[in-house]
Design an enzyme around this catalytic site. Structure first.
Site, PDB file in Angstrom:
ATOM      1  N   ASN A  59      -5.560 -18.878  27.683  1.00  0.00           N
ATOM      2  CA  ASN A  59      -5.371 -20.204  27.090  1.00  0.00           C
ATOM      3  C   ASN A  59      -4.409 -21.033  27.939  1.00  0.00           C
ATOM      4  O   ASN A  59      -3.265 -20.634  28.154  1.00  0.00           O
ATOM      5  CB  ASN A  59      -4.789 -20.085  25.676  1.00  0.00           C
ATOM      6  CG  ASN A  59      -4.601 -21.465  25.048  1.00  0.00           C
ATOM      7  OD1 ASN A  59      -5.570 -22.147  24.730  1.00  0.00           O
ATOM      8  ND2 ASN A  59      -3.353 -21.887  24.933  1.00  0.00           N
ATOM      9  N   GLU A  60      -4.932 -22.127  28.471  1.00  0.00           N
ATOM     10  CA  GLU A  60      -4.092 -23.098  29.189  1.00  0.00           C
ATOM     11  C   GLU A  60      -3.311 -22.438  30.314  1.00  0.00           C
ATOM     12  O   GLU A  60      -2.122 -22.733  30.520  1.00  0.00           O
ATOM     13  CB  GLU A  60      -3.165 -23.801  28.194  1.00  0.00           C
ATOM     14  CG  GLU A  60      -3.917 -24.480  27.063  1.00  0.00           C
ATOM     15  CD  GLU A  60      -3.156 -25.594  26.380  1.00  0.00           C
ATOM     16  OE1 GLU A  60      -3.802 -26.490  25.812  1.00  0.00           O
ATOM     17  OE2 GLU A  60      -1.913 -25.586  26.478  1.00  0.00           O
TER      18      GLU A  60
ATOM     19  N   ASN B 253      -9.028 -27.802  25.465  1.00  0.00           N
ATOM     20  CA  ASN B 253      -8.006 -28.213  24.503  1.00  0.00           C
ATOM     21  C   ASN B 253      -7.652 -29.653  24.846  1.00  0.00           C
ATOM     22  O   ASN B 253      -7.076 -29.902  25.928  1.00  0.00           O
ATOM     23  CB  ASN B 253      -6.749 -27.347  24.631  1.00  0.00           C
ATOM     24  CG  ASN B 253      -7.041 -25.871  24.393  1.00  0.00           C
ATOM     25  OD1 ASN B 253      -8.140 -25.509  23.949  1.00  0.00           O
ATOM     26  ND2 ASN B 253      -6.084 -25.026  24.702  1.00  0.00           N
TER      27      ASN B 253
ATOM     28  N   TYR C 218      -1.187 -36.693  22.696  1.00  0.00           N
ATOM     29  CA  TYR C 218      -0.244 -36.480  23.817  1.00  0.00           C
ATOM     30  C   TYR C 218      -0.461 -37.477  24.943  1.00  0.00           C
ATOM     31  O   TYR C 218       0.444 -37.747  25.737  1.00  0.00           O
ATOM     32  CB  TYR C 218      -0.421 -35.072  24.391  1.00  0.00           C
ATOM     33  CG  TYR C 218       0.124 -33.961  23.524  1.00  0.00           C
ATOM     34  CD1 TYR C 218      -0.672 -32.867  23.189  1.00  0.00           C
ATOM     35  CD2 TYR C 218       1.427 -33.999  23.040  1.00  0.00           C
ATOM     36  CE1 TYR C 218      -0.191 -31.838  22.386  1.00  0.00           C
ATOM     37  CE2 TYR C 218       1.938 -32.968  22.249  1.00  0.00           C
ATOM     38  CZ  TYR C 218       1.123 -31.898  21.921  1.00  0.00           C
ATOM     39  OH  TYR C 218       1.598 -30.875  21.128  1.00  0.00           O
TER      40      TYR C 218
ATOM     41  N   TRP D 196      -7.235 -27.870  15.929  1.00  0.00           N
ATOM     42  CA  TRP D 196      -5.904 -27.231  16.098  1.00  0.00           C
ATOM     43  C   TRP D 196      -4.979 -27.852  15.052  1.00  0.00           C
ATOM     44  O   TRP D 196      -4.496 -28.933  15.227  1.00  0.00           O
ATOM     45  CB  TRP D 196      -5.363 -27.433  17.525  1.00  0.00           C
ATOM     46  CG  TRP D 196      -4.123 -26.620  17.736  1.00  0.00           C
ATOM     47  CD1 TRP D 196      -2.829 -27.049  17.640  1.00  0.00           C
ATOM     48  CD2 TRP D 196      -4.070 -25.205  18.027  1.00  0.00           C
ATOM     49  NE1 TRP D 196      -1.965 -25.990  17.868  1.00  0.00           N
ATOM     50  CE2 TRP D 196      -2.696 -24.857  18.106  1.00  0.00           C
ATOM     51  CE3 TRP D 196      -5.029 -24.221  18.212  1.00  0.00           C
ATOM     52  CZ2 TRP D 196      -2.277 -23.551  18.359  1.00  0.00           C
ATOM     53  CZ3 TRP D 196      -4.618 -22.932  18.468  1.00  0.00           C
ATOM     54  CH2 TRP D 196      -3.264 -22.599  18.544  1.00  0.00           C
TER      55      TRP D 196
ATOM     56  N   LYS E 201       0.538 -29.512  13.034  1.00  0.00           N
ATOM     57  CA  LYS E 201      -0.845 -29.973  13.230  1.00  0.00           C
ATOM     58  C   LYS E 201      -1.828 -29.288  12.266  1.00  0.00           C
ATOM     59  O   LYS E 201      -3.035 -29.363  12.420  1.00  0.00           O
ATOM     60  CB  LYS E 201      -1.296 -29.716  14.677  1.00  0.00           C
ATOM     61  CG  LYS E 201      -0.551 -30.528  15.719  1.00  0.00           C
ATOM     62  CD  LYS E 201      -1.210 -30.391  17.071  1.00  0.00           C
ATOM     63  CE  LYS E 201      -0.416 -31.168  18.105  1.00  0.00           C
ATOM     64  NZ  LYS E 201       0.893 -30.490  18.392  1.00  0.00           N
TER      65      LYS E 201
HETATM   66  C1  GCU Z   1      -1.950 -26.460  23.229  1.00  0.00           C
HETATM   67  C2  GCU Z   1      -1.827 -24.973  23.015  1.00  0.00           C
HETATM   68  C3  GCU Z   1      -1.418 -24.628  21.626  1.00  0.00           C
HETATM   69  C4  GCU Z   1      -0.384 -25.628  21.132  1.00  0.00           C
HETATM   70  C5  GCU Z   1      -1.057 -26.983  21.088  1.00  0.00           C
HETATM   71  C6  GCU Z   1      -0.122 -28.065  20.598  1.00  0.00           C
HETATM   72  O1  GCU Z   1      -3.120 -26.903  23.508  1.00  0.00           O
HETATM   73  O2  GCU Z   1      -2.932 -24.235  23.368  1.00  0.00           O
HETATM   74  O3  GCU Z   1      -0.902 -23.351  21.634  1.00  0.00           O
HETATM   75  O4  GCU Z   1       0.111 -25.277  19.896  1.00  0.00           O
HETATM   76  O5  GCU Z   1      -1.431 -27.355  22.384  1.00  0.00           O
HETATM   77  O6  GCU Z   1       0.461 -28.717  21.455  1.00  0.00           O
HETATM   78  O7  GCU Z   1       0.019 -28.239  19.404  1.00  0.00           O
END
Ligand code: GCU
Length: 875
Positions: A434-435, A499, A505, A586, A607
């Protein structure tokens, strides 16, 4: 001495779990532990004096982080070594058995001693592991089990976790024995117990056609006895009623101290497919290992779902030949006050809430979760994305390339994930990361993620050729991503996930679709999905019109309404892109993240669609429930914002009815059509005091309704508004609402981006006293306000200032008109105030017609500007 201590302890555990012949006996070891955090030299020794330690039961963690508005006395984010000691007496009839200590999940590095004998070390916080306890354990007598779990930060000096992924992540690494511990007794000849914590049986449907399904089962039989053992291995497939629908037997001899493989192929006629939520049909694979005398030595059952699937880069996901639009959520495994030490009941409650929402797919991020949630997904028919915790980095901080130790551990965590979950029909993809290109954001700090990812992908394919591989990307160069140096990872795995947080953001919410179209074009042959999209929403923070202001992602104002608005804008775009094989919000629940200090909570990522304590479904939950579940939904938004700033408000309902009727204070306001599950009544006037709003609709004759009570305690015809801000503010007796009723222009917040280090950045004050807060934001450009006022004459006050200290007079000039009549002409804030950053107040009276009061801000040089609008009936 020893006896006295034992007496003192009085927690001597004489446990049941008799070992019937051929049957495994499982002894839960969850009660009666002693715990202490920090160094405890010699604590592995049976005689060590632990009477001063705390009594705990499992699951357990010592950490207490997240879900609080302020630091509570129970707060504990200590990372380091936590010691556990358990005194227990297993049944005497375990003698002669093979004895295994099983840990379902312990964080992060776990060292285990039994009666002072070191059994082993496990590195990784999420996979199940076992140690052979046979030699060290004394059946029928008191035994002392000592366990040290160490969740030190990988960046700590000489950290035992320096090479154990994850190196970092937006979640807290709780320490401890946070899942079950048990002692398992088997016959010396048994299904393998040391196969990366796997069940020793691995079944899959090799081919399926209407007539039959070919099932291949791989079975590992271990002989820990001193002599070769001839065994018969019977493999049966049982239908849901337990009836045998296929069976085979084979005999083989397992050499002493060796493991032998049996790999029967069975055929199930007219297979009943595991068909997702529509029909999550489960068979069982039952394996019995018997001696050549016919005595049952070991037996085990595993779930089997017969299904096939494919993922098409243009058309998406197909299950058993049928297209299935996958929509769901991601979920972390923590709870307030418990961290990761959650119970099976907690797991079941999470699943119930997700099913109530109507998800058909689940991304279990960013690590292996407890078996319970995979079992529940099998039975619910969810399509699961399972993942190893390779997050943010593919090497320790400051190292570009992946060192061998790190690679070895990442591979071990992948083997554990795949082997321990191989038989779950709900799992469709293995995610290897992931990322991982997140850290490449800083030029020159980039890492070379590809070699490790390529190896992990190959390993996953070797271990399980029947499933596809995937991973989630945060930073592939393209629109919106600042650093064009990030590695392009799409194409390493079979399928892919993005993602993306356009509008939260970076960029605007409307950019999400076009960005995905770009990646779809760029990687035509790689099926892509949206593995994350989401926005923060605080239950206690609200806005009259969230899209009309600036919401900082790391700031202390996360209006719940903004989360709703962004999801509406995003999901419309996602639904319009059939090439996306799946989308995951998410996140399902708010969760702990110790790097956060934002919204209305500390150490919490807000979130979630549901609050951290699972008590509150945020409004946006119902937007998705209306379209994902077949439950009739009529949900009035705004119940957590009852004290309204304005007399006139838009009323919104999420519903899957074609139209909904609304009444206010018993007065029928008519029906509104629900476009994209959102039904809106514009400019509903509240009566002074309380107004009961009731929304109702009928579903095949069944009435469904919802009510909320809003209060307006202001005066009729009074509007006090903060322009450019999504948040209202109380200044003395005056309650300012957030920016609203506006079109055009741009909202500006003068604060620098808040960060966890500086959550409340300051701005130079404009003007004195409380009122200075009004000038921290403004709206700029060419814009209009359609203020919903009853016809009549009103006193209007406008407040503004020149924000640009470098400018001069005549650079910003604008007129203000009401219904085309100029009320202010050639306004020059710089000149009026005699400079920048000084407040200007302008007053005039104006007439509101039938449609309210229309204020137009018309720039003649530069941009028009306003920070506050105050209106009241003219005296
Ligand atoms: C990312 C990440 C998550 C994180 C999310 C966020 O994409 O994979 O683990 O919690 O962003 O910023 O809320």
């Amino acid at each position: 001495m020893a006896m006295k201590i034992l007496g003192a302890l009085a927690v001597l555990l004489v446990l049941g779990g008799a070992a019937e012949a051929g049957e495994r006996a499982v002894l839960p070891l969850d009660q009666g532990w002693r715990f202490s955090f920090g160094a405890a030299n010699g604590a592995e020794a049976p005689a060590f004096d632990d009477h001063g330690w705390a009594s705990v039961s499992l699951p357990h963690t010592w950490n207490h982080v997240g879900g609080t508005k302020e630091r509570e006395p129970s707060y504990n984010h200590e990372r380091g070594a936590g010691w556990y000691r358990l005194n227990f007496t297993p049944p005497a009839d375990y003698a002669g058995k093979k004895l295994w200590l099983q840990f379902d999940g312990a964080s992060i590095v776990t060292d285990v001693w039994l009666n002072g004998v070191k059994l082993g070390t496990h590195k990784g916080a999420f996979g199940r592991f076992r140690f052979d306890a046979t030699a060290a354990l004394k059946p029928g007598q008191a035994n002392l089990l000592a366990v040290r779990t160490d969740n030190s930060s990988p960046e700590a000096a000489n950290s035992p976790t320096a090479e154990i992924p994850p190196m970092s992540g937006d979640f807290f690494m709780f320490g401890g024995l946070y899942r079950k511990v048990s002692l398992i007794a088997t016959d010396p000849v048994h299904l393998d117990m040391l196969d990366d914590g796997g069940p020793g049986i691995y079944a899959r449907a090799k081919s399926i056609d209407g007539k039959e399904a070919a099932i291949e089962v791989a079975e590992r039989i271990a002989n820990d006895g001193a002599h070769p053992q001839a065994v018969t291995v019977k493999t049966a497939i049982l239908d849901e009623s337990g009836k045998e629908v296929a069976a085979s037997s084979e005999t083989l001899t397992v050499a002493a101290g060796q493991t032998a493989m049996a790999s029967p192929n069975l055929s199930v006629a007219r297979p009943h497919l595991w068909n997702g939520k529509a029909d999550p049909y489960l068979y069982q694979v039952a394996v019995t290992v018997s001696s050549d005398q016919g005595a049952v030595l070991d037996e085990m059952r595993q779930p089997l779902g017969v299904r096939s699937y494919r993922i098409d880069p243009d058309k998406g996901f197909f299950l058993n030949g049928q297209h299935l639009g996958l929509h769901g959520v991601s979920r972390h495994q923590d709870r307030p006050g418990k961290g990761w030490a959650i119970s099976d009941a907690d797991q079941r409650q999470d699943m119930d809430i997700m099913l109530e929402l109507g998800v058909n797919t689940l991304r279990l991020a960013h690590y292996q979760h407890d078996q319970t949630i995979y079992d529940l997904s099998d039975r619910a028919g969810l399509v699961v994305w399972a993942e190893i915790p390779l997050v943010d980095r593919t090497s320790p901080k400051g190292m570009a390339d992946t060192p061998p130790g790190f690679q070895a551990n990442a591979e071990s965590q992948l083997r554990e994930l795949i082997k321990q979950n191989y038989n779950h029909p709900s799992i469709f993809v293995w995610s290897i990361g992931n990322e991982v290109n997140l850290r490449a954001l800083k030029p020159g700090e980039g890492e070379h993620a590809k070699p490790l990812l390529t190896d992990l992908n190959a390993l996953a394919k070797r271990l399980d050729p029947s499933r596809l591989t995937t991973m989630a990307d945060c930073c592939e160069p393209g629109q919106g991503v600042t650093n064009q140096e990030a590695e392009v990872l799409a194409g390493i795995t079979d399928v892919f996930g993005y993602n993306r947080y356009q509008g939260w953001y970076y960029q605007t919410p409307q950019d999400l679709g076009p960005v995905l179209d770009l990646y779809h074009k760029l990687h035509g042959s790689v099926p892509i999905s949206v593995s994350e999209y989401g926005a923060g929403g605080a239950l206690s923070q609200h806005s009259d019109n969230a899209l009309d202001g600036v919401v900082f992602p790391k700031g202390h104002f996360h209006p719940e309404e903004y989360e709703s608005r962004l999801h509406e804008i995003w999901y419309r775009q996602l639904k319009a892109r059939p090439y996306l094989w799946a989308t995951w919000v998410w996140n399902m629940f708010d969760f702990t993240s110790d790097s956060r200090n934002e919204g209305d909570m500390l150490d919490t990522n807000d979130k979630g669609l549901v609050s951290f304590d699972r008590a509150t479904r945020k409004d946006v939950f119902y937007y998705y429930q209306a379209q994902w579940s077949d439950k009739p939904v009529v949900h009035l938004n705004g119940r957590r914002y009852p004290d309204r700033a304005y007399e006139v408000n838009d009323v919104e309902v999420y519903s899957n009815a074609p139209a909904v009727r609304l009444s206010a204070g018993g007065k029928d306001l008519g029906e509104a059509k629900c476009a994209d599950y959102l039904c809106v009544w514009r400019n509903v006037r509240l009566s002074p005091g309380e107004t009961v709003l009731t929304a109702s609709a009928s579903f095949s004759g069944q009435p469904v309704s919802d009510s909320v009570t809003w209060r307006y305690s202001g005066q009729p015809g009074v509007i006090d508004m903060r322009a450019g801000s999504p948040a209202g503010v109380q200044l003395g007796a005056i309650r300012y609402g957030s920016d609203d009723f506006v079109s055009g222009g741009t909202a500006v917040d003068r604060h620098p981006q808040p960060s966890p280090e500086n959550p409340y950045p300051a701005v130079p004050a404009v003007g004195e006293g409380d009122r200075a807060v009004l000038f921290e934001t403004y709206r700029e450009g060419k814009f209009s306000y359609a203020i919903p006022l009853a016809p009549g004459r009103y006193q209007v006050t406008l407040r503004f200032f020149e924000p640009n200290a470098e400018t001069s007079a005549k650079q910003r000039l604008f007129d203000v008109t009401v219904d085309g009549v100029a009320k202010l002409k050639g306004v020059d804030p710089f000149a009026e105030a005699g400079g920048a950053l000084k407040p200007v107040e302008k007053n005039f009276t104006a007439e509101a017609k039938k449609g309210g009061l229309n204020l137009d801000f018309m720039p003649t040089a530069g941009q028009a500007i306003v920070s506050a609008i105050e209106i009241q009936p003219a005296r």
